[in-house]
Design an enzyme around this catalytic site. Structure first.
Site, short mmCIF file in Angstrom:
data_model
loop_
_atom_site.label_atom_id
_atom_site.label_comp_id
_atom_site.label_asym_id
_atom_site.label_seq_id
_atom_site.Cartn_x
_atom_site.Cartn_y
_atom_site.Cartn_z
N LYS A 226 -18.66 17.88 27.79
CA LYS A 226 -18.19 16.72 28.56
C LYS A 226 -19.08 15.55 28.16
O LYS A 226 -20.19 15.38 28.67
CB LYS A 226 -18.32 17.01 30.06
CG LYS A 226 -17.31 16.34 30.94
CD LYS A 226 -17.35 14.83 30.93
CE LYS A 226 -18.55 14.24 31.62
NZ LYS A 226 -18.65 12.78 31.43
N GLY A 279 -29.10 13.79 31.71
CA GLY A 279 -28.69 12.58 32.43
C GLY A 279 -29.75 12.21 33.43
O GLY A 279 -30.92 12.59 33.30
N SER A 280 -29.33 11.50 34.46
CA SER A 280 -30.31 11.00 35.43
C SER A 280 -30.76 12.14 36.36
O SER A 280 -30.04 13.12 36.55
CB SER A 280 -29.70 9.87 36.24
OG SER A 280 -28.58 10.36 36.94
N THR A 281 -31.91 11.94 36.96
CA THR A 281 -32.44 12.95 37.89
C THR A 281 -31.53 13.10 39.10
O THR A 281 -31.30 14.21 39.58
CB THR A 281 -33.89 12.57 38.27
OG1 THR A 281 -34.69 12.67 37.09
CG2 THR A 281 -34.46 13.49 39.33
N GLY A 284 -28.67 15.16 38.04
CA GLY A 284 -29.18 16.49 37.75
C GLY A 284 -29.31 17.34 39.01
O GLY A 284 -28.98 18.53 39.02
N GLU A 301 -32.17 18.17 31.52
CA GLU A 301 -33.05 17.20 30.85
C GLU A 301 -32.82 15.87 31.56
O GLU A 301 -31.74 15.29 31.44
CB GLU A 301 -32.69 17.06 29.37
CG GLU A 301 -32.84 18.33 28.56
CD GLU A 301 -34.28 18.71 28.29
OE1 GLU A 301 -35.19 17.95 28.66
OE2 GLU A 301 -34.49 19.78 27.71
N CYS A 335 -34.87 8.45 27.38
CA CYS A 335 -35.55 9.08 28.51
C CYS A 335 -37.04 9.21 28.30
O CYS A 335 -37.81 9.15 29.24
CB CYS A 335 -34.95 10.46 28.73
SG CYS A 335 -34.90 11.42 27.21
N GLU A 436 -37.39 4.90 37.04
CA GLU A 436 -36.96 4.74 35.65
C GLU A 436 -36.04 3.53 35.56
O GLU A 436 -34.99 3.49 36.20
CB GLU A 436 -36.22 6.01 35.22
CG GLU A 436 -35.85 5.99 33.77
CD GLU A 436 -35.06 7.22 33.37
OE1 GLU A 436 -34.12 7.59 34.09
OE2 GLU A 436 -35.39 7.80 32.33
#
Ligand code: NAD
Length: 543
Positions: A226, A279-281, A284, A301, A335, A436
């Site tokens: 995806k 992707g972003s935390t 995630g 990640e 990242c 971030e």
């Protein structure tokens, strides 16, 4: 050892000739004759404007849909391509195709050498299209072409070859030591987990997709990818080259569409055994929560806020160049970018002066030009987010030393442009030092001694990467050992060779990608214990 940089190496300024975005939309495929697979036209021209129209790839067929997404250049907002838009039923079809391929054994039971040959052929095919694909990577997310060539296509090809080799060499079945009263035999088998879903962000989709797809395929899994809705094109081209190399139908599938719909569905799907997410935390956490409903294997990640630590003995000129490369390559939209600069008080003023001077010399502009250092940021949303962080930095008392505004007028009239920005007098409690930003914003924090530098470096919910600038090998290594991060570079940044693991401490992720240990994340271990058939049972019930 040869270095494989994720991005452009400051010391190795390669140039790429690429179509200029400003001279019209990139035509990445329809320069070649349109091709048919199983009766389905893969890349037809979009009817709206003369740009390529990319399709999904499911069960070996190229699939269109009534709904489509537009891919627009971040630099010019011109239409680059249109893409068929996925849906939950199509995601279900992709998972079903992957499961059917896995259960049939068409790939799983193929001899590993043969699997490796197919992956190597796909790597050759990608490499042969390096320039075209670098231009495509740059067109879909605004990455400067100097980075996109070696840093995306070159690195992806290296990773694919690396995992092809591991596919042949992997120890799928090993004998352990004999054990027990009957000298039983012990066998450890490693088997593919099944259907793996790979969810990939927009910033370096081919490399981050490769980190998931290549190890998964190497050991015999099936995959559903995806990609990000706005940057799926290089991954679709990768599927095309795997198909041409002979990958059986259903083994790799690509479903496009909205992450919160398609990605979330895959994370919950009962037939998906493993999910690999970058992707972003925030997302995630959601993926992990959804995956827990079926106890999927999960690798995440996620975000980072890497400290770039200059030690007092560092060569200032070299460190300034390295810090800029670590922080601002691809406008800080990586990242592992080094976005917190930790400077010893005694070097601070001189270092910042030189930093400002060098940053003012960077060439900002058309990412398709080989001369460009910094391109646009990815989207209007990203630009607004970065500018909001800059306002927060000012409001919380940091000193805006350079930049801090959007670029406007002339070549910057269209697209999403933010000046590279330096904040000084930043403290660890400020929002800009904690969250971030994912943009070209460098936060400078002063420190007095090494213990304080390490304390500041580790004072973060993230722990993805870090860097140390020093000429004292022992000291730099001693500092590196105390940093809580999955990767620590000494006098370098963005070096991510295939044989080494990549991943985060703390809330930067779960698990590792990229090294050979990644194969463990795509296999289940099975212990087979074989007692001699005529040995008396070890059951305590036997008297
Ligand atoms: P994102 O989390 O918004 O999206 C990432 C991917 O997840 C996209 O494909 C998106 O469509 C999909 N998605 C969105 N919502 C989802 C959901 N609810 N369930 C499942 N999938 C969903 O991140 P982004 O803004 O696209 O990317 C930037 C972020 O990625 C940054 O935080 C950056 O640090 C991180 N990143 C991490 C690494 C790493 O290796 N650690 C590498 C690159 C980027």
């Amino acid at each position: 050892m040869q270095k494989h940089h994720l991005l452009f190496n400051v010391k190795n300024k390669q140039r790429y000739s690429a179509p200029l975005l400003r001279h019209g939309p990139v035509r990445y495929r329809h320069q070649r004759p349109l091709k048919k697979a199983n009766g389905v036209v893969m890349n037809k021209l979009s009817s709206a404007e003369k740009v390529p129209h990319a399709l999904m790839y499911i069960d070996g067929k190229w699939i269109d849909s009534a709904e489509q997404d537009e891919i627009r250049s971040p630099a010019t907002e011109q239409l680059v391509a249109t893409v068929a838009q996925g849906s939950i039923p199509l995601a279900d079809q992709a998972v079903a195709a992957a499961k059917k391929a896995f259960d049939s054994g068409v790939w799983r039971t193929m001899h590993p050498h043969q699997r490796a040959q197919i992956l190597l052929k796909a790597a050759d095919r990608l490499e042969a299209r390096s320039e075209e694909l670098a231009a495509l990577a740059s067109a879909e997310n605004g990455m400067p072409i100097r980075i996109a060539g070696p840093g995306v296509i070159g690195v992806s090809v290296d990773f694919l070859r690396y995992y092809a080799r591991l596919s042949s060499e992997y120890e799928y079945e090993v004998e352990g030591p004999r054990f027990g009263p009957h000298e039983s035999e012990g066998i450890i088998r490693r088997e593919p987990v099944g259907v793996c879903a790979a969810i990939v962000p927009w910033n370096v989709p081919l490399v981050l997709g490769m980190w998931k797809i290549a190890p998964a395929l190497a050991v015999g899994n099936s995959v559903v990818v995806k990609p990000d809705r706005q940057a799926p094109l290089t991954l679709i081209e990768f599927a095309r080259e795997l198909e041409a190399a002979g990958l059986p139908a259903g083994v790799l599938n690509i479903v496009t569409g909205e992450g919160a719909v398609i990605g979330a569905h895959l994370a919950e799907h009962p037939d998906v055994a493993k999910i690999a997410f970058t992707g972003s935390t925030v997302t995630g956490r959601d993926v992990m929560r959804r995956a827990s409903s079926t106890l999927k294997r999960v690798t995440l990640e996620l975000g980072g806020k890497a400290p770039s630590i200059v030690l007092a003995d560092a060569n200032i000129n070299l460190a300034v160049e390295g810090v800029i490369y670590g922080a601002l390559a691809f406008s800080g939209q990586i990242c592992e970018s080094g976005t917190r600069l930790l400077l010893p008080r005694i070097l601070h003023d001189e270092f910042v002066d030189r930093l400002v001077h060098r940053i003012s010399e960077l060439r900002i502009g058309d990412p398709a030009s080989a001369e460009t250092d910094l391109g646009p940021v990815f989207s209007a949303r990203q630009k607004e987010r970065i500018l909001a962080y800059i306002e927060t930095g000012k409001a919380q008392g940091a000193t805006l030393r350079y930049g801090g505004t959007p670029l406007k007028g002339g070549d910057f009239e269209q697209g999403h442009w933010v000046q590279p920005t330096i904040f000084t007098n930043v403290t660890s409690d400020m929002t800009i030092a904690r969250e971030e930003i994912f943009g070209p914003v460098l936060c400078v924090i002063k420190y007095d001694d090494i213990d304080e530098a390490i304390q500041i470096a580790n004072d973060s919910e993230y722990g993805l990467s870090a860097g140390i600038w020093s000429e004292d090998y022992e000291l730099a290594l001693a500092v590196a050992r105390r940093i809580q991060a999955g990767t620590v570079w000494i006098n370098d940044w963005h070096a991510l060779p295939p044989g080494y693991p990549f991943g985060g401490y703390k809330q930067s992720g779960v698990g590792r990608e990229a090294g050979d240990s990644a194969l463990a994340q795509y296999t289940e271990e099975k212990f087979i214990a074989v007692a001699p058939p005529k040995a008396p049972s070890s059951s305590p019930f036997v008297r």
